[in-house]
Design a protein around this motif. Structure first.
Motif, PDB file in Angstrom:
ATOM      1  N   ILE A   1     -38.808  24.253  39.642  1.00 38.47           N
ATOM      2  CA  ILE A   1     -38.588  24.047  41.148  1.00 38.47           C
ATOM      3  C   ILE A   1     -38.780  22.462  40.909  1.00 38.47           C
ATOM      4  O   ILE A   1     -38.141  22.182  41.888  1.00 38.47           O
TER       5      ILE A   1
ATOM      6  N   GLY B   1     -45.748  33.313  38.401  1.00 41.34           N
ATOM      7  CA  GLY B   1     -45.385  32.309  39.492  1.00 41.34           C
ATOM      8  C   GLY B   1     -46.146  30.427  40.090  1.00 41.34           C
ATOM      9  O   GLY B   1     -45.080  29.923  40.238  1.00 41.34           O
TER      10      GLY B   1
ATOM     11  N   HIS C   1     -50.396  31.340  51.882  1.00 41.45           N
ATOM     12  CA  HIS C   1     -52.284  30.767  52.191  1.00 41.45           C
ATOM     13  C   HIS C   1     -51.829  29.219  51.745  1.00 41.45           C
ATOM     14  O   HIS C   1     -52.577  29.265  50.653  1.00 41.45           O
TER      15      HIS C   1
ATOM     16  N   ALA D   1     -41.994  25.756  48.544  1.00 40.00           N
ATOM     17  CA  ALA D   1     -42.329  27.258  49.220  1.00 40.00           C
ATOM     18  C   ALA D   1     -40.898  27.789  49.495  1.00 40.00           C
ATOM     19  O   ALA D   1     -41.185  28.591  49.668  1.00 40.00           O
ATOM     20  N   GLU D   2     -40.224  26.833  50.512  1.00 38.51           N
ATOM     21  CA  GLU D   2     -39.712  27.178  51.523  1.00 38.51           C
ATOM     22  C   GLU D   2     -38.733  27.809  50.310  1.00 38.51           C
ATOM     23  O   GLU D   2     -37.701  28.966  50.770  1.00 38.51           O
ATOM     24  N   THR D   3     -37.967  27.596  49.112  1.00 39.22           N
ATOM     25  CA  THR D   3     -37.049  27.192  47.768  1.00 39.22           C
ATOM     26  C   THR D   3     -37.318  28.862  47.964  1.00 39.22           C
ATOM     27  O   THR D   3     -36.476  29.896  47.455  1.00 39.22           O
ATOM     28  N   MET D   4     -38.087  28.869  46.657  1.00 37.15           N
ATOM     29  CA  MET D   4     -38.720  30.280  46.921  1.00 37.15           C
ATOM     30  C   MET D   4     -39.496  31.106  47.913  1.00 37.15           C
ATOM     31  O   MET D   4     -39.564  32.166  47.634  1.00 37.15           O
ATOM     32  N   GLU D   5     -38.892  31.207  48.787  1.00 31.84           N
ATOM     33  CA  GLU D   5     -39.026  31.974  50.006  1.00 31.84           C
ATOM     34  C   GLU D   5     -40.351  32.855  50.541  1.00 31.84           C
ATOM     35  O   GLU D   5     -40.665  34.133  50.253  1.00 31.84           O
ATOM     36  N   PHE D   6     -41.455  31.858  49.666  1.00 30.53           N
ATOM     37  CA  PHE D   6     -43.087  32.730  49.629  1.00 30.53           C
ATOM     38  C   PHE D   6     -43.875  32.209  50.746  1.00 30.53           C
ATOM     39  O   PHE D   6     -44.168  30.978  51.113  1.00 30.53           O
ATOM     40  N   THR D   7     -44.309  32.959  51.410  1.00 28.17           N
ATOM     41  CA  THR D   7     -45.099  33.152  52.331  1.00 28.17           C
ATOM     42  C   THR D   7     -46.956  32.775  51.877  1.00 28.17           C
ATOM     43  O   THR D   7     -47.063  33.616  51.557  1.00 28.17           O
TER      44      THR D   7
ATOM     45  N   ASP E   1     -42.759  28.838  37.998  1.00 24.63           N
ATOM     46  CA  ASP E   1     -41.270  28.616  38.789  1.00 24.63           C
ATOM     47  C   ASP E   1     -41.489  28.036  39.600  1.00 24.63           C
ATOM     48  O   ASP E   1     -40.442  26.782  40.265  1.00 24.63           O
TER      49      ASP E   1
ATOM     50  N   LEU F   1     -43.032  25.082  39.292  1.00 23.20           N
ATOM     51  CA  LEU F   1     -42.796  23.781  38.925  1.00 23.20           C
ATOM     52  C   LEU F   1     -41.136  23.677  38.618  1.00 23.20           C
ATOM     53  O   LEU F   1     -40.450  22.480  38.117  1.00 23.20           O
TER      54      LEU F   1
END
Lengths: 219, 219
Positions: free
Chosen positions: B33, B26, B205, B197-203, B29, B31
């Motif tokens: 990007i 996690g 916290h 975070a947007e590139t990872m499509e990660f929502t 990845d 890092l």
């Protein structure tokens, strides 16, 4: 599978140079936790040779020394007999897959019970013909380009993941974890998926049709 | 570091048998990007030998064939000269770390600019003495046991991650991604973390004090 079939125990992941690390290890870590309490589970890591496979891309400009390498367990020419679930990650490597990757997926798909793709893994799968006429999704930043390149697939823009028959395709990177947890719930039961998400301390998307990143990228 | 120091470019990750895969991949990845657009970045993968390191635990009952192996780049006895940021993952292996892992962290910490732990990586760090008298957090399912075993640390129960000086400790597994994105924002700027975070499509916290899993486990 009918409801009487036992749940699958033999998983595989396809690796190629330039895979996206979290596309592989998000889903695999959910399956790692599942397998802690299911000692019959096995994982095969498949690639063109048994040499370690790097996240490093072969695209122009990829000159950094920031990458990781994973050790395969099987080659495409000697896959295990009993593979039931195949995971295909995305990453820059999906832009120019090798012929042997395409051929392996074409040959193995009819023998699988389930196939899961993460991110641009669905671009690789589209290039095999297996997605022709089927519903699927993919990375949202690259969605428009991929949908235009592979028009024979019914690409769904607003979806965290899509299920068509035995093929589960997820949106970009972290969406692979949501897709895999939903798959685990489908196959092993809702409580199992919920417990794994809690163990991972992962705040899930549980609604496959809710996709904040489709909105972000104006799809 | 002062605001005039250039941001770090040399990252390392400590690997041991029985590491938790997503604790490593996690953060890495995010890092990866980051490093796609920073070609001077390097990653060193450190372990006791150069043999591949497996997620497989050596605990009794760990009999499954479901695991992954990563290739190290350096040994603890020959680390790179210029390591700036060290990532320590968690996993079952932190319950019985090797003496050489403990010694490596003790020796390298004074030379680092930042140290990040994920999940029970903070248990391993606590065993080195580096966390004595410092604030830290850890996996929430194991929180009470770890806090009782290592009472010299000021364990924070309700925290997605904790920062004390140059040490960033995160809660369980997926919290490592939130912690790493916050670290990237701190060092490289808010827009950089947001874009990754947007590139990872990660929502994400984004509030370190909001911790739904502390509540789940009644902490």
């Amino acid at each position: 599978m009918t409801t009487n079939d036992p749940p699958p125990t033999h998983f595989g992941v396809l690796l190629f140079p330039g895979f996206q690390a979290l596309d592989v290890f998000g889903p695999l870590d959910a399956l790692n936790i599942l397998s802690n309490t299911n000692p019959t589970h096995t994982l095969s890591i498949l690639s063109s040779t048994l040499s370690p496979v790097s996240t490093k891309t072969h695209l122009p400009g990829a000159s950094s020394s920031f990458h990781q390498s994973i050790v395969p367990t099987h080659t495409f020419s000697s896959p295990p007999d009993s593979l039931e679930v195949l995971l295909i990650p995305g990453g820059h490597g999906t832009r120019s897959p090798l012929l042997e990757e395409i051929q392996f997926v074409k040959d193995i798909y009819p023998k699988l019970r389930y196939l899961i793709t993460v991110c641009t893994g669905s671009l690789l799968l589209a290039k095999t013909g297996v997605l022709d006429g089927k519903k699927a999704t993919t990375n949202k930043f690259s969605f428009t380009r991929i949908a235009s390149e592979q028009p024979q697939v019914n690409w769904v823009p607003h979806a965290r993941w899509v299920v068509d028959g035995n093929i589960w395709t997820s949106s970009g990177v972290a969406a692979g974890v949501d897709c895999t947890l939903a798959f685990i719930e489908h196959v092993y039961g809702e409580e199992v998926g919920k417990r794994i998400a809690e163990t991972m301390e992962f705040t899930r998307h549980t609604d496959r049709d809710k996709d904040p990143f489709a909105e972000l990228y104006n799809l």
